[in-house]
Design an enzyme around this catalytic site. Sequence first.
Site, PDB file in Angstrom:
ATOM      1  N   HIS A  75       0.807  -1.220   0.000  1.00 56.03           N
ATOM      2  CA  HIS A  75       0.000   0.000   0.000  1.00 56.03           C
ATOM      3  C   HIS A  75       0.841   1.272   0.000  1.00 56.03           C
ATOM      4  O   HIS A  75       0.300   2.364  -0.084  1.00 56.03           O
ATOM      5  CB  HIS A  75      -0.907  -0.005   1.248  1.00 56.03           C
ATOM      6  CG  HIS A  75      -1.487  -1.354   1.551  1.00 56.03           C
ATOM      7  ND1 HIS A  75      -2.365  -1.983   0.692  1.00 56.03           N
ATOM      8  CD2 HIS A  75      -1.295  -2.230   2.577  1.00 56.03           C
ATOM      9  CE1 HIS A  75      -2.695  -3.170   1.203  1.00 56.03           C
ATOM     10  NE2 HIS A  75      -2.049  -3.346   2.337  1.00 56.03           N
ATOM     11  N   ASP A  82       8.773  -0.106  -8.297  1.00 61.96           N
ATOM     12  CA  ASP A  82       9.756   0.189  -9.342  1.00 61.96           C
ATOM     13  C   ASP A  82      10.790  -0.930  -9.456  1.00 61.96           C
ATOM     14  O   ASP A  82      11.244  -1.259 -10.555  1.00 61.96           O
ATOM     15  CB  ASP A  82      10.466   1.521  -9.053  1.00 61.96           C
ATOM     16  CG  ASP A  82       9.574   2.725  -9.302  1.00 61.96           C
ATOM     17  OD1 ASP A  82       8.472   2.556  -9.872  1.00 61.96           O
ATOM     18  OD2 ASP A  82       9.970   3.838  -8.908  1.00 61.96           O
ATOM     19  N   HIS A  95      -2.089 -12.114  -1.097  1.00 63.92           N
ATOM     20  CA  HIS A  95      -2.374 -11.662   0.268  1.00 63.92           C
ATOM     21  C   HIS A  95      -3.151 -12.754   0.981  1.00 63.92           C
ATOM     22  O   HIS A  95      -4.100 -13.317   0.408  1.00 63.92           O
ATOM     23  CB  HIS A  95      -3.191 -10.363   0.269  1.00 63.92           C
ATOM     24  CG  HIS A  95      -2.504  -9.255  -0.447  1.00 63.92           C
ATOM     25  ND1 HIS A  95      -1.457  -8.572   0.115  1.00 63.92           N
ATOM     26  CD2 HIS A  95      -2.664  -8.777  -1.699  1.00 63.92           C
ATOM     27  CE1 HIS A  95      -1.006  -7.689  -0.760  1.00 63.92           C
ATOM     28  NE2 HIS A  95      -1.717  -7.796  -1.880  1.00 63.92           N
ATOM     29  N   LEU A  96      -2.744 -13.026   2.189  1.00 65.82           N
ATOM     30  CA  LEU A  96      -3.447 -14.052   2.971  1.00 65.82           C
ATOM     31  C   LEU A  96      -4.887 -13.629   3.256  1.00 65.82           C
ATOM     32  O   LEU A  96      -5.825 -14.420   3.124  1.00 65.82           O
ATOM     33  CB  LEU A  96      -2.704 -14.283   4.288  1.00 65.82           C
ATOM     34  CG  LEU A  96      -1.298 -14.873   4.132  1.00 65.82           C
ATOM     35  CD1 LEU A  96      -0.376 -14.363   5.216  1.00 65.82           C
ATOM     36  CD2 LEU A  96      -1.347 -16.377   4.134  1.00 65.82           C
ATOM     37  N   ARG A 102     -11.203  -5.199   4.480  1.00 68.24           N
ATOM     38  CA  ARG A 102     -10.550  -4.624   5.669  1.00 68.24           C
ATOM     39  C   ARG A 102     -10.497  -3.092   5.562  1.00 68.24           C
ATOM     40  O   ARG A 102     -11.284  -2.502   4.844  1.00 68.24           O
ATOM     41  CB  ARG A 102      -9.163  -5.259   5.818  1.00 68.24           C
ATOM     42  CG  ARG A 102      -9.256  -6.788   6.004  1.00 68.24           C
ATOM     43  CD  ARG A 102      -7.902  -7.421   6.206  1.00 68.24           C
ATOM     44  NE  ARG A 102      -7.280  -6.942   7.420  1.00 68.24           N
ATOM     45  CZ  ARG A 102      -5.984  -7.120   7.711  1.00 68.24           C
ATOM     46  NH1 ARG A 102      -5.210  -7.791   6.863  1.00 68.24           N
ATOM     47  NH2 ARG A 102      -5.480  -6.650   8.822  1.00 68.24           N
ATOM     48  N   ARG A 106      -6.057  -0.489   2.947  1.00 73.43           N
ATOM     49  CA  ARG A 106      -5.554  -1.755   2.375  1.00 73.43           C
ATOM     50  C   ARG A 106      -6.166  -2.056   1.003  1.00 73.43           C
ATOM     51  O   ARG A 106      -5.804  -3.033   0.352  1.00 73.43           O
ATOM     52  CB  ARG A 106      -5.862  -2.922   3.319  1.00 73.43           C
ATOM     53  CG  ARG A 106      -5.128  -2.838   4.638  1.00 73.43           C
ATOM     54  CD  ARG A 106      -5.357  -4.080   5.480  1.00 73.43           C
ATOM     55  NE  ARG A 106      -5.127  -3.803   6.880  1.00 73.43           N
ATOM     56  CZ  ARG A 106      -3.927  -3.789   7.481  1.00 73.43           C
ATOM     57  NH1 ARG A 106      -2.840  -4.086   6.792  1.00 73.43           N
ATOM     58  NH2 ARG A 106      -3.810  -3.500   8.758  1.00 73.43           N
TER      59      ARG A 106
HETATM   60  C1  DQA Z   1      -1.241  -8.762   3.855  1.00 77.84           C
HETATM   61  C2  DQA Z   1      -2.245  -7.614   3.897  1.00 77.84           C
HETATM   62  C3  DQA Z   1      -1.560  -6.284   4.173  1.00 77.84           C
HETATM   63  O1  DQA Z   1      -2.509  -5.237   4.207  1.00 77.84           O
HETATM   64  C4  DQA Z   1      -0.864  -6.326   5.509  1.00 77.84           C
HETATM   65  O2  DQA Z   1      -0.162  -5.121   5.747  1.00 77.84           O
HETATM   66  C5  DQA Z   1       0.026  -7.513   5.664  1.00 77.84           C
HETATM   67  C6  DQA Z   1      -0.381  -8.797   5.109  1.00 77.84           C
HETATM   68  C7  DQA Z   1      -1.931 -10.132   3.730  1.00 77.84           C
HETATM   69  O3  DQA Z   1      -1.225 -11.102   3.455  1.00 77.84           O
HETATM   70  O4  DQA Z   1      -3.138 -10.246   3.922  1.00 77.84           O
HETATM   71  O5  DQA Z   1       1.040  -7.438   6.334  1.00 77.84           O
HETATM   72  O6  DQA Z   1      -0.403  -8.599   2.716  1.00 77.84           O
END
Ligand code: DQA
Length: 138
Positions: A75, A82, A95-96, A102, A106
């Site tokens: 974010h 780059d 992303h997990l 959320r 994000r």
């Molecule tokens: C994340 C989501 C991000 O917003 C957060 O800062 C993370 C983990 C995820 O895997 O869901 O550190 O990338």
Amino acid sequence: MKISIINGPNLNMLGKREPQHYGVDGLEQINKEICSNFPDIDLQFFQSNSESAIIDHIHNLAVDFIVINPAAFTHTSVALRDAISSVDIPFYEVHLSNVHAREEFRHKSLFSDKAVAVICGLGKHGYTAALEHIVKNN
Ligand code: DQA
């Protein structure tokens, strides 16, 4: 085939960190499972909490694909965006958690428009889903 799996800041804390968002498995456990699911792929794992370390790592990669969870840098980091653009290696953004369900900050990713695909909300399976897609299409 060589694939680099990169995890950004705080993902070394998986298992302990906000399990309601990120699950109960640690990063080592997740990486072990990925290895056992894809025994024929040369997988290289890298995690760092440091933006510059991730950038240097990307600059030195000699792989066919990157699977990256840039974590909070998703974010914020124009520099990381780059870096990944500078090496011309196709990448998958994982992303997990479902970042769109959320906080609003994000919802914006500096990577998604450059990614082959974006996977979010599948927990640790997101890494496997990215790798399955690579294997099936290459
Ligand atoms: C994340 C989501 C991000 O917003 C957060 O800062 C993370 C983990 C995820 O895997 O869901 O550190 O990338």
